[in-house]
Structures are given as C-alpha cells and as structure tokens.
Design a protein around this motif. Structure first.
Motif, PDB file in Angstrom:
ATOM      1  N   ALA A  29      37.327  41.436   1.299  1.00 14.20           N
ATOM      2  CA  ALA A  29      36.637  41.746   2.554  1.00 14.20           C
ATOM      3  C   ALA A  29      36.651  40.559   3.498  1.00 14.20           C
ATOM      4  N   ALA A  30      36.497  39.383   2.941  1.00 16.04           N
ATOM      5  CA  ALA A  30      36.441  38.198   3.796  1.00 16.04           C
ATOM      6  C   ALA A  30      37.778  37.926   4.472  1.00 16.04           C
ATOM      7  N   ALA A  31      38.881  38.382   3.830  1.00 17.42           N
ATOM      8  CA  ALA A  31      40.201  38.089   4.377  1.00 17.42           C
ATOM      9  C   ALA A  31      40.677  39.138   5.366  1.00 17.42           C
ATOM     10  N   LEU A  32      40.003  40.301   5.401  1.00 18.36           N
ATOM     11  CA  LEU A  32      40.468  41.362   6.290  1.00 18.36           C
ATOM     12  C   LEU A  32      40.091  41.048   7.739  1.00 18.36           C
ATOM     13  N   PRO A  33      40.929  41.499   8.677  1.00 15.16           N
ATOM     14  CA  PRO A  33      40.549  41.350  10.090  1.00 15.16           C
ATOM     15  C   PRO A  33      39.278  42.166  10.377  1.00 15.16           C
ATOM     16  N   THR A  34      38.418  41.686  11.267  1.00 13.56           N
ATOM     17  CA  THR A  34      37.165  42.398  11.600  1.00 13.56           C
ATOM     18  C   THR A  34      37.248  43.095  12.948  1.00 13.56           C
ATOM     19  N   SER A  35      38.421  43.048  13.529  1.00 14.25           N
ATOM     20  CA  SER A  35      38.651  43.810  14.765  1.00 14.25           C
ATOM     21  C   SER A  35      40.056  44.368  14.707  1.00 14.25           C
ATOM     22  N   ASP A  36      40.315  45.372  15.520  1.00 15.53           N
ATOM     23  CA  ASP A  36      41.621  46.045  15.524  1.00 15.53           C
ATOM     24  C   ASP A  36      42.698  45.041  15.929  1.00 15.53           C
ATOM     25  N   PRO A  37      43.654  44.755  15.037  1.00 15.49           N
ATOM     26  CA  PRO A  37      44.693  43.767  15.369  1.00 15.49           C
ATOM     27  C   PRO A  37      45.744  44.311  16.338  1.00 15.49           C
ATOM     28  N   GLY A  38      45.726  45.612  16.573  1.00 12.15           N
ATOM     29  CA  GLY A  38      46.705  46.206  17.477  1.00 12.15           C
ATOM     30  C   GLY A  38      48.092  46.311  16.886  1.00 12.15           C
ATOM     31  N   VAL A  39      48.193  46.217  15.571  1.00 14.67           N
ATOM     32  CA  VAL A  39      49.487  46.367  14.876  1.00 14.67           C
ATOM     33  C   VAL A  39      49.404  47.603  14.013  1.00 14.67           C
ATOM     34  N   SER A  40      50.237  48.568  14.268  1.00 14.93           N
ATOM     35  CA  SER A  40      50.167  49.846  13.585  1.00 14.93           C
ATOM     36  C   SER A  40      50.291  49.658  12.083  1.00 14.93           C
ATOM     37  N   GLY A  41      49.341  50.278  11.360  1.00 12.52           N
ATOM     38  CA  GLY A  41      49.395  50.291   9.913  1.00 12.52           C
ATOM     39  C   GLY A  41      48.604  49.197   9.245  1.00 12.52           C
ATOM     40  N   VAL A  42      48.052  48.243   9.971  1.00  7.69           N
ATOM     41  CA  VAL A  42      47.307  47.150   9.367  1.00  7.69           C
ATOM     42  C   VAL A  42      45.871  47.585   9.121  1.00  7.69           C
ATOM     43  N   VAL A  43      45.359  47.319   7.896  1.00  3.87           N
ATOM     44  CA  VAL A  43      43.967  47.643   7.550  1.00  3.87           C
ATOM     45  C   VAL A  43      43.046  46.537   8.093  1.00  3.87           C
ATOM     46  N   TRP A  44      41.911  47.002   8.720  1.00  3.85           N
ATOM     47  CA  TRP A  44      40.933  46.016   9.193  1.00  3.85           C
ATOM     48  C   TRP A  44      39.544  46.534   8.918  1.00  3.85           C
ATOM     49  N   ARG A  45      38.556  45.697   8.947  1.00  2.00           N
ATOM     50  CA  ARG A  45      37.183  46.054   8.553  1.00  2.00           C
ATOM     51  C   ARG A  45      36.278  46.063   9.769  1.00  2.00           C
ATOM     52  N   ASP A  46      35.600  47.167   9.870  1.00  2.00           N
ATOM     53  CA  ASP A  46      34.585  47.302  10.914  1.00  2.00           C
ATOM     54  C   ASP A  46      33.246  47.428  10.190  1.00  2.00           C
ATOM     55  N   GLY A  47      32.576  46.293   9.916  1.00  2.00           N
ATOM     56  CA  GLY A  47      31.363  46.298   9.101  1.00  2.00           C
ATOM     57  C   GLY A  47      31.724  46.624   7.681  1.00  2.00           C
ATOM     58  N   THR A  48      31.204  47.732   7.188  1.00  2.00           N
ATOM     59  CA  THR A  48      31.525  48.172   5.820  1.00  2.00           C
ATOM     60  C   THR A  48      32.578  49.265   5.808  1.00  2.00           C
ATOM     61  N   ASP A  49      33.107  49.608   6.990  1.00  2.00           N
ATOM     62  CA  ASP A  49      34.125  50.661   7.078  1.00  2.00           C
ATOM     63  C   ASP A  49      35.523  50.024   7.153  1.00  2.00           C
TER      64      ASP A  49
END
Length: 611
Positions: free
Chosen positions: A586-606
């Motif tokens: 979780a700590a390594a995931l982006p916390t905002s939309d990186p704008g790159v199709s297919g990349v997983v990112w975290r919005d809080g716990t989602d």
C-alpha cells in the motif's frame, strides 16, 4: 776322393736328377732320389719328415713338419702335419690337415681349413674346419670353427667380374656367406653379386642370395652385397647394404636394401614383391617384430608389424601399423589401418598418417589424420579425417570429421556416409554419452562435456540438423532436433529432453520442445511452445508461446503470454498473470491517478486502475 765328414760338406741349393742317395734320419738309413730331396727349380725342403714338394713345383718350400705336400709354384708350408698346398703363390703357416687351392691364398694355421679349387687370393687365419669354396676371391676367414663361403656350385670360378669377392668372416662358429645353410635349401649356381659382406662372429649366422620362405625368387634375380652381421645366433641376410648387429634368429629377406636389425630375436625385415618393401627400414630390437615396408621403423617390443611406408612403432606388444607415415608409440594390440585424403586440386590421394600413442587394443581404421592418445579399446573409423580420442575406455568416433573425445567410457561420436554428418563435435568425458549425425551437415559443433547417457541428435531422422548445442553434464539428458536445432543447452540434471533450440539449466526430467524455451531448474516440467520459461518447481507444464511459470507445483499454462506464480494453477486466459494470492504494498502504490492506462493506484482504502 778323400773321406770327409758330412758335417763338413756344403749344402746343395738345387738338386736334380734321379741318382739314388743314402739318407739317415733319426738313426735309420734310407735311400732317396736326388729330385725327391730337392725338387726342381729353386725349391727347398729344409726340415721335417715325409714332406713332399712335387715334381714341377718350382720355387716352393716346406720348412718343417711332416706329411706336408706342395703342388704349386712359389708356394710355402712352414710346418705342421698333413697340410696340402695345391696352388701357385700359396701359403700355409702350420697346423694340421689344412688344404689350400686358392691362388695366392693364405692359411695361417689351425685344423682342417680349406680353400677350394677355383678360388683366388683368399685367406683363412686359423681355426677349425673353415672353408672358402669355389668361386670366391679376395675373401677372408679369420678363425673360429666350421665357417664357410659357398656359392652352391663347386665348378664356379673366381671370375674377373668380382661377383663373389671381398667377403669376410672374422670368427665364430658355422657362420656362412653364400648359399649353403639358407632357410630354404641349397640352390644351383648364382650369377648375381655376393661381395663385400662381413660376419664378425657368433653362431650359424648367414649372408646369402635367397628368397624368403614367403616370397621365394629366382636365384638369378637376387644378390647380397655390402651387408654385415655382427654376431649372435642364426641370424640371416639376403639383401644389399643390410645390417644385423646381433641377437637370435633375426632375418632380412630377399629384395631388401638398406635394412637394419640391431638385436633381439626372430625379428624380420622382408619385401612384399621382391623389389619393394623393407628397403631402408630398421628394427632396433625386441622379439618377433616384422617390417615389410620401405623406410619403416620398429624400436622394440614383441610381435609388432609395420606394413606401410615410413611407418613407426616405438615398442609394445602385438601392435600393427599399415598407415603410410603413421605412428604407434607402444601399448598392446593397437592397430592403425588408415586411408588417405584426396587432393582437391589434382584428385590424387595424399598420405594422411594417423597416430596411436599407447594403450591397449585401440584402433584407427580408414580414418586419415586421426589420433588416439591412450586408453583401451577406443576406435576411430570411417573415411573422414582429423578425429581424436585422447583416452578412456571403448570410446568410438565413427565417420567423423575433426571431432574429439577426450576421455570417459563408452562414449560415441557417430555419423553416416554422407559428408560432414559428424563434424567438429566434442565429448569431454563421462559414460555412454552420444552425439549422432544422420544427414549432410546434420551434426556439427556440438558438445557433451560430462555426465552419463546424455545424447545430442536423434536415433534415426535423416536430414535433421543439430548445430552448436551443449550438454554440460547430468544424466539421461537429450537434445533432439525437430527440423533445425541450434545453440540448445542443458546444464545438468537428469532425464531432460530438448527438441529444438532450447535451454535447460539443472532440472530433472524436463521435456522441452519448440524454439527458444528455457528451464532453469525443477522436476518433471514440460514446455511445448516457443519463447517460454519455467524457473523451477514440480509437475509444471507450458503449452503456449511467450509464457512462463516462475515456480510452484502442478501448474498448467495453456495460453500465450500467460504467466503463473504459485501452485495448482491452470490459466484461464492469455495476456494474464495468474497467482494464488497477490500482495501489493500500500505504501508503494500511487495515491493519485497517474494518468497511465492500466496502472493500479490507491485512493484511500480503494484500489483503482488508471484508464
């Protein structure tokens, strides 16, 4: 006439006539004719008894002894008993029972020595029963017993062509120069030269003009000259410029020139046609060695044979060489029967010598320019050239070109009659490893470095090619082509099988087909695609292209571009990662939309995927 004491009378130098004279010798009175006392000419019988210089023997002398007779002019007997000199200018110094018929001949002393009629300027120094027979000139017997020179023709003359001249027997017993005592039998008169030969000593040695028991030739075609026997027992020469130094029962047979035997027993140098074979060849020693080729050499050993020109056997037992300029260093029952190579410019055969250094029962057959270092029962065979076996046991290099087996046991490099079917391949060692070629250029530049029962190449698939592939080690590993296989590799392990151009590192019972697949490790894993990968694990299978199983157990990847991490997984789709569980930091995931199709990112716990 006044009475005068006999001691006061002058010696008469020459007495002739038939007047009877009284003679007192040893207290007994005799009568004798004047001519019997003095002979004719300047003949002198100084002392002794019952000596006789025959009528007409001018300028001859008997100094002493008894029962000596002279029947020639200008001849001399010094003493001894029962010596007979029947030639002009002859000399007998003493001894008993010596007979001289040689014109200008010399017998020093001894017993029963004889220079026969039709001889000239021959010498017997002494000894017992030595004979120079008819037809010899300027010959010499120093001493010994029963030595003789004989042409086989008692009516032969010492002709002006010097056919039988200047032969020497220094001593020894029953040595002979001539025909008598030859391994075959006595023969009629000979016309070729028997001259300038020497026997120093020994027993029953012979120099003669005869064919060998295996290739008898007409007597008129043979000659023996400039040959030498030093000593030994029953050595024989029937050739020119030939030497036997010593030993026992050594023979140089007819038609040979420049042959040499140093010593040993039952060694032979012989020709194969009467004119070729054995010329300028040498056997230094050993037993029962045989040379029948020009410029050959055997150093020693027992039962070795050289039958090709310029061949060499150093020693050993039972080695056989029939490769021109070939070499066997030693060992036991090694054989070289090499062929030749063809000059591409002229189309003519060229010598292509092969070599066995040592070992036992190694064999090179019709494989020019090939080499076996040592070991036992190794074999190189076929019509191609440049193959090597350094050692080991029962390794085979069959119909190869420039292929090598370093060692090990029961390893095989094999091709067929098609050119370059087994070329530049290597087996380093191990046990029962095989590299097999069936078609033109079908197996080249492959290597098995070690291990056992490993194989590169199919059993029977003509036309398929195996190129540049390697098995480093392991057991029961196989690289088998399917069409064309190049640069395939098995590192180690057991029971691995590659079909095509693939890689296996250190696995067990991996079965890999297709192209450019890789198995790093694992047990009982299979790949039936292309460009796929198994890292390790157990009972893993890939049936797709560009797919992988990183590790795990009992996985089945049946799709292209599909990947498995885990166990007991069967893919459901291509272009997908399959895993038992998935951990994301979780700590390594982006916390905002990186704008790159297919990349997983975290919005809080989602968790969200960028579109």
């Amino acid at each position: 006439m006044a009475y005068v004491k006999i001691s006061d009378l002058n010696f008469a130098q020459t007495l002739t006539g038939n007047e009877i004279l009284p003679v007192v010798q040893n207290g007994t009175s005799y009568k004798v004719s004047v001519s019997a006392v003095g002979g004719t000419g300047d003949t002198e019988n100084i002392n002794g008894r019952c000596n006789d210089i025959s009528t007409g023997s001018n300028y001859s002398s008997i100094v002493g002894g008894e029962y000596n007779d002279v029947y020639g002019n200008c001849s001399f007997i010094g003493g001894g008993t029962v010596n007979v000199l029947s030639a002009d200018f002859g000399f007998i110094g003493g001894g008993t029972g010596n007979i001289g018929y040689s014109i200008g001949g010399f017998i020093g002393a001894g017993v029963g020595n004889d220079t026969c009629p039709n001889t000239c300027l021959d010498t017997i120094g002494g000894g017992n029963g030595n004979v120079v027979n008819s037809g010899f000139k300027l010959s010499f017997i120093g001493g010994g017993r029963g030595n003789f020179m004989e042409t086989g023709n008692t009516s032969a003359s010492a002709d002006s062509n010097f056919n039988n001249q200047s032969n020497i027997i220094v001593g020894g017993s029953i040595n002979s120069i001539g025909t008598k005592g030859n391994p075959l039998k006595d023969v009629p008169a000979m016309t070729k030269a028997l001259c300038f030969n020497t026997i120093v000593g020994g027993y029953f040695n012979k120099i003669s003009k005869f064919g060998a028991p295996l290739n008898p030739l007409p007597a008129e075609d043979l000659e023996s000259k400039y040959s030498f026997v030093g000593g030994g027992l029953n050595n024989g020469i029937n050739g020119n410029y030939t030497t036997i130094v010593g030993g026992s029962n050594n023979k140089v047979y007819s038609g040979v020139k420049g042959g040499f035997i140093g010593s040993g027993a039952y060694n032979t140098v012989r020709s194969v046609s009467g004119t070729t074979g054995g010329n300028y060849s040498s056997i230094v020693g050993g037993k029962q060695n045989q040379l029948s080729a020009d410029f050959g050499f055997i150093g020693g050993g027992w039962g070795n044979t050289v039958s090709s020109a310029c061949g060499t056997i150093g020693g050993g037992y039972g080695n056989s060489l029939s490769s021109a300029s070939g070499f066997i260093g030693g060992g036991v029952n090694n054989t070289v029967t090499s062929g030749c190579i063809i000059d591409f410019n002229t189309g003519l055969p060229l010598p292509a010598p092969s070599i066995i250094v040592g070992g036992s029962q190694n064999e090179i057959t019709n494989a020019p320019d090939s080499f076996i270092g040592s070991g036992a029962r190794n074999e190189i065979a076929g019509t191609c050239s440049g193959n090597i076996i350094l050692g080991g046991y029962r390794n085979q290099n069959i119909k190869g070109v420039q292929s090598v087996i370093i060692g090990g046991a029961l390893n095989t490099l094999s091709g067929n009659n098609i050119d370059w079917s087994n070329a530049r391949n290597l087996i380093g060692g191990g046990f029962e490893n095989r590299i097999i070629g069936h078609g033109n250029q079908s197996s080249q530049n492959n290597a098995i470095l070690a291990g056992s029962n490993n194989q590169i190449g199919p059993e029977t698939e003509p036309g398929e090619k195996m190129l540049d592939s390697v098995i480093a080690g392991g057991k029961f590993n196989q690289i088998i082509t399917c069409g064309v296989a190049t640069t395939s590799f098995i590192g180690a392990g057991q029971g691995n099988s590659l079909t095509g151009t693939n890689f296996a590192g250190n696995s067990l019972f991996a079965n890999v087909s297709g192209l450019n697949n890789a198995v790093v490790a694992g047990y009982d894993v299979d790949i039936y695609g292309c460009q796929s990968f198994i890292g390790s694990g157990f009972l893993n299978t890939i049936c797709g292209d560009y797919s992988s199983i990183i590790t795990g157990c009992s996985n089945n990847n049946n799709h292209n571009n599909s990947h498995i991490v885990g166990s007991d997984i069967t893919t459901v789709s291509g272009n997908m990662l399959h895993a038992n569980t998935l951990y994301l930091s979780a700590a390594a995931l982006p916390t905002s939309d990186p704008g790159v199709s297919g990349v997983v990112w975290r919005d809080g716990t989602d968790l969200k995927i960028s579109l």
